[in-house]
Write an enzyme that holds these catalytic residues in place. Structure first.
Site, mmCIF file in Angstrom:
data_model
loop_
_atom_site.group_PDB
_atom_site.id
_atom_site.type_symbol
_atom_site.label_atom_id
_atom_site.label_comp_id
_atom_site.label_asym_id
_atom_site.label_seq_id
_atom_site.Cartn_x
_atom_site.Cartn_y
_atom_site.Cartn_z
ATOM 1 N N ARG A 56 -27.610 35.278 49.421
ATOM 2 C CA ARG A 56 -26.330 36.463 49.709
ATOM 3 C C ARG A 56 -25.851 35.770 50.927
ATOM 4 O O ARG A 56 -26.192 35.013 51.772
ATOM 5 C CB ARG A 56 -26.906 37.806 49.671
ATOM 6 C CG ARG A 56 -28.333 38.213 50.120
ATOM 7 C CD ARG A 56 -28.399 38.016 51.430
ATOM 8 N NE ARG A 56 -27.516 38.461 52.350
ATOM 9 C CZ ARG A 56 -27.149 38.447 53.558
ATOM 10 N NH1 ARG A 56 -27.772 37.126 54.039
ATOM 11 N NH2 ARG A 56 -26.231 38.770 54.128
ATOM 12 N N GLY A 57 -24.622 36.748 51.382
ATOM 13 C CA GLY A 57 -23.668 36.258 52.514
ATOM 14 C C GLY A 57 -22.918 35.228 51.679
ATOM 15 O O GLY A 57 -22.915 34.423 51.090
ATOM 16 N N ALA A 58 -21.605 35.679 52.013
ATOM 17 C CA ALA A 58 -20.337 34.832 51.534
ATOM 18 C C ALA A 58 -20.379 33.307 51.351
ATOM 19 O O ALA A 58 -20.366 32.623 50.333
ATOM 20 C CB ALA A 58 -19.026 35.382 52.066
ATOM 21 N N GLN B 161 -30.172 44.490 55.297
ATOM 22 C CA GLN B 161 -29.966 43.131 55.677
ATOM 23 C C GLN B 161 -30.033 42.932 57.337
ATOM 24 O O GLN B 161 -30.407 42.098 57.761
ATOM 25 C CB GLN B 161 -28.457 42.486 55.240
ATOM 26 C CG GLN B 161 -28.410 42.327 53.915
ATOM 27 C CD GLN B 161 -27.865 43.705 53.020
ATOM 28 O OE1 GLN B 161 -27.804 44.590 53.522
ATOM 29 N NE2 GLN B 161 -27.062 43.163 51.986
ATOM 30 N N ASP C 123 -16.445 39.134 53.867
ATOM 31 C CA ASP C 123 -16.678 38.522 52.663
ATOM 32 C C ASP C 123 -15.531 38.077 52.011
ATOM 33 O O ASP C 123 -15.309 37.323 51.223
ATOM 34 C CB ASP C 123 -17.241 39.479 51.861
ATOM 35 C CG ASP C 123 -18.803 39.583 52.100
ATOM 36 O OD1 ASP C 123 -19.062 40.261 53.147
ATOM 37 O OD2 ASP C 123 -19.712 38.960 51.496
ATOM 38 N N ASN D 63 -16.089 43.676 54.336
ATOM 39 C CA ASN D 63 -17.273 43.295 54.915
ATOM 40 C C ASN D 63 -18.360 44.464 54.517
ATOM 41 O O ASN D 63 -17.919 45.374 53.897
ATOM 42 C CB ASN D 63 -17.202 43.123 56.448
ATOM 43 C CG ASN D 63 -18.672 42.495 56.994
ATOM 44 O OD1 ASN D 63 -19.116 41.465 56.398
ATOM 45 N ND2 ASN D 63 -19.210 42.982 57.898
ATOM 46 N N LYS D 64 -19.507 44.301 54.933
ATOM 47 C CA LYS D 64 -20.481 45.107 54.246
ATOM 48 C C LYS D 64 -20.205 46.598 54.725
ATOM 49 O O LYS D 64 -19.602 47.084 55.718
ATOM 50 C CB LYS D 64 -21.820 44.794 55.040
ATOM 51 C CG LYS D 64 -23.170 45.586 54.652
ATOM 52 C CD LYS D 64 -23.518 45.802 53.311
ATOM 53 C CE LYS D 64 -23.457 44.253 52.245
ATOM 54 N NZ LYS D 64 -23.394 44.404 50.779
HETATM 55 O O1 MRU Z 1 -24.149 41.890 50.134
HETATM 56 P P1 MRU Z 1 -24.481 40.649 51.319
HETATM 57 O O2 MRU Z 1 -25.537 40.386 52.009
HETATM 58 O O3 MRU Z 1 -24.020 39.371 50.572
HETATM 59 O O4 MRU Z 1 -23.204 40.840 52.377
HETATM 60 C C1 MRU Z 1 -23.165 40.230 53.288
HETATM 61 C C2 MRU Z 1 -22.248 40.643 54.456
HETATM 62 O O5 MRU Z 1 -21.625 41.540 54.357
HETATM 63 C C3 MRU Z 1 -21.959 39.449 55.532
HETATM 64 O O6 MRU Z 1 -21.829 40.122 56.564
HETATM 65 C C4 MRU Z 1 -20.811 38.973 55.280
HETATM 66 O O7 MRU Z 1 -20.853 38.113 53.851
HETATM 67 C C5 MRU Z 1 -20.430 37.649 55.922
HETATM 68 S S1 MRU Z 1 -21.463 36.222 55.893
HETATM 69 C C6 MRU Z 1 -21.432 35.283 57.041
#
Ligand code: MRU
Length: 363
Positions: A53-55, A202, A243, A253-254
């Site tokens: 996960r994470g963009a 997370q 994201d 973002n999250k």
């Molecule tokens: O749902 P996730 O864990 O994929 O969400 C991740 C986030 O929101 C991060 O903060 C975002 O992807 C930035 S990643 C460098």
């Protein structure tokens, strides 16, 4: 970055030259397990179930997913089906679409039997480029941390971060964490307030873990504590990831990021968003148009953790019969963002600010 002192990345091609390994992030921080992805479906499920996960990491994993899919079916139809399957895995992070387009563009003009090979080459390029991009974000963001420490007479700079925009969300360094790791490596004193980040935690499970592995001073806080700590002067700056960034500087973002930005604004705490250029969606004029992922309500009604018997267990925190709603991201308007920290430099969160760093997009 390191796990138990050993340098690692979040994704790598195996010596067999075709299968791909990842760190299974659903098991962290209690279990460190590596999963091997051997086909398109393995990759799609790993992204959907958030083993990765994470963009930026979602994008890189999808790139390898396309290579694996093309091994099985390199035809035009096979390419289109693989792209559609992977694109449907998670809707908010634009890096997914970006990576699928980059690999498709690199293979489309080839005859089918060499497409998989071309896709592996492109996926490897995406991975290496992401490391360089994260390093660039770190180098640009470092000056912000150094400035606070110098102004504070050498006292540690206190950074609040949300979710995991660390190296586990990228290939290496992270986005929000890249300036933090660089500061730490250069002996600049830094302490991080880590939001636990319900519902999937997370922050608690990943950010606190990776900061600990690098020896960075940090403290875990509940999501509701940030505003109070900003009122008390305990936060010098917020740095979060994104994201998807709209062309006007609005950032998705999250979930919970927006509330932190509001609290930061009310308390004159600088609110920075760190992003690779791959996260900018130039086709979207404003953040309100960013699709927001809705995940299962079960992530709200249940949590998992380590039991006193040492087993990773899921427990229910809500009353039986209560339902959970689970929007996974929110949009922070550009007016609440002090600056964007990109791999090309720091700019205002606005269309003009972004264009000052990416003038080739003006057309
Ligand atoms: O749902 P996730 O864990 O994929 O969400 C991740 C986030 O929101 C991060 O903060 C975002 O992807 C930035 S990643 C460098």
């Amino acid at each position: 970055m390191r796990i138990d002192g050993k340098r690692m990345r979040t994704i790598w091609l195996n010596p067999d030259g075709w299968s791909v390994s990842i760190i299974d992030q659903r098991k962290l921080p209690h279990l460190f397990e590596i999963a091997t992805l051997q086909g398109l479906d393995d990759v799609a499920r790993a992204i959907e179930d958030m083993a990765v996960r994470g963009a930026p990491l979602i994008g890189a994993t999808a790139a390898y997913g396309l290579a694996l899919g093309l091994r099985d079916d390199p035809s035009d139809a096979g390419l289109a089906e693989a792209v559609a399957r992977l694109a449907a895995t998670r809707p908010t992070a634009i890096n997914l679409k970006w990576a699928l387009e980059a690999v498709s563009d690199a293979v489309r003009h080839h005859v089918p039997h060499v497409r998989a090979e071309a896709a592996y080459i492109k996926a490897a390029e995406i991975v290496e480029a992401d490391v360089a991009v994260s390093r660039g974000i770190g180098e640009h963001g470092l000056s912000l941390l150094r400035g606070v420490v110098e102004a504070n007479g050498g006292n540690p700079v206190n950074v609040l971060t949300h979710c995991n925009a660390g190296w586990l969300a990228t290939i290496d360094w992270g986005t929000a964490t890249a300036p933090i790791y660089m500061a730490h490596q250069q002996g600049i004193p830094v302490h991080v307030w880590v939001d636990e980040t319900r519902p999937r935690n997370q922050g608690a499970a990943l950010t606190a873990y990776e900061l600990g592995q690098e020896g960075v001073s940090h403290t875990l806080i509940v999501d509701n504590a940030g505003g109070h700590m900003m009122q008390r002067g305990q936060v010098d700056m917020c740095i979060v990831g994104t994201d998807r960034t709209a062309a006007n500087g609005d950032v998705a973002n999250k979930i919970g990021t927006y509330l932190k930005a509001l609290a930061a604004c009310d308390n004159d705490v600088p609110f920075y968003v760190a992003l690779p250029h791959t996260t900018i969606d130039w086709t979207l004029a404003r953040g309100a148009d960013i699709p927001i992922e809705e995940r299962s309500g079960r992530e709200v009604t249940h949590v998992s953790g380590l039991s006193s018997e040492g087993k990773v267990t899921e427990v229910q925190v809500s009353a039986l019969g209560s339902h959970g709603a689970n929007p996974a991201f929110d949009v922070t308007p550009a007016r609440l963002v002090t600056s964007l920290i990109t791999d090309r430099g720091i700019c205002a969160a606005s269309r003009d600010g972004l264009l000052s760093l990416f003038p080739e997009r003006a057309a």
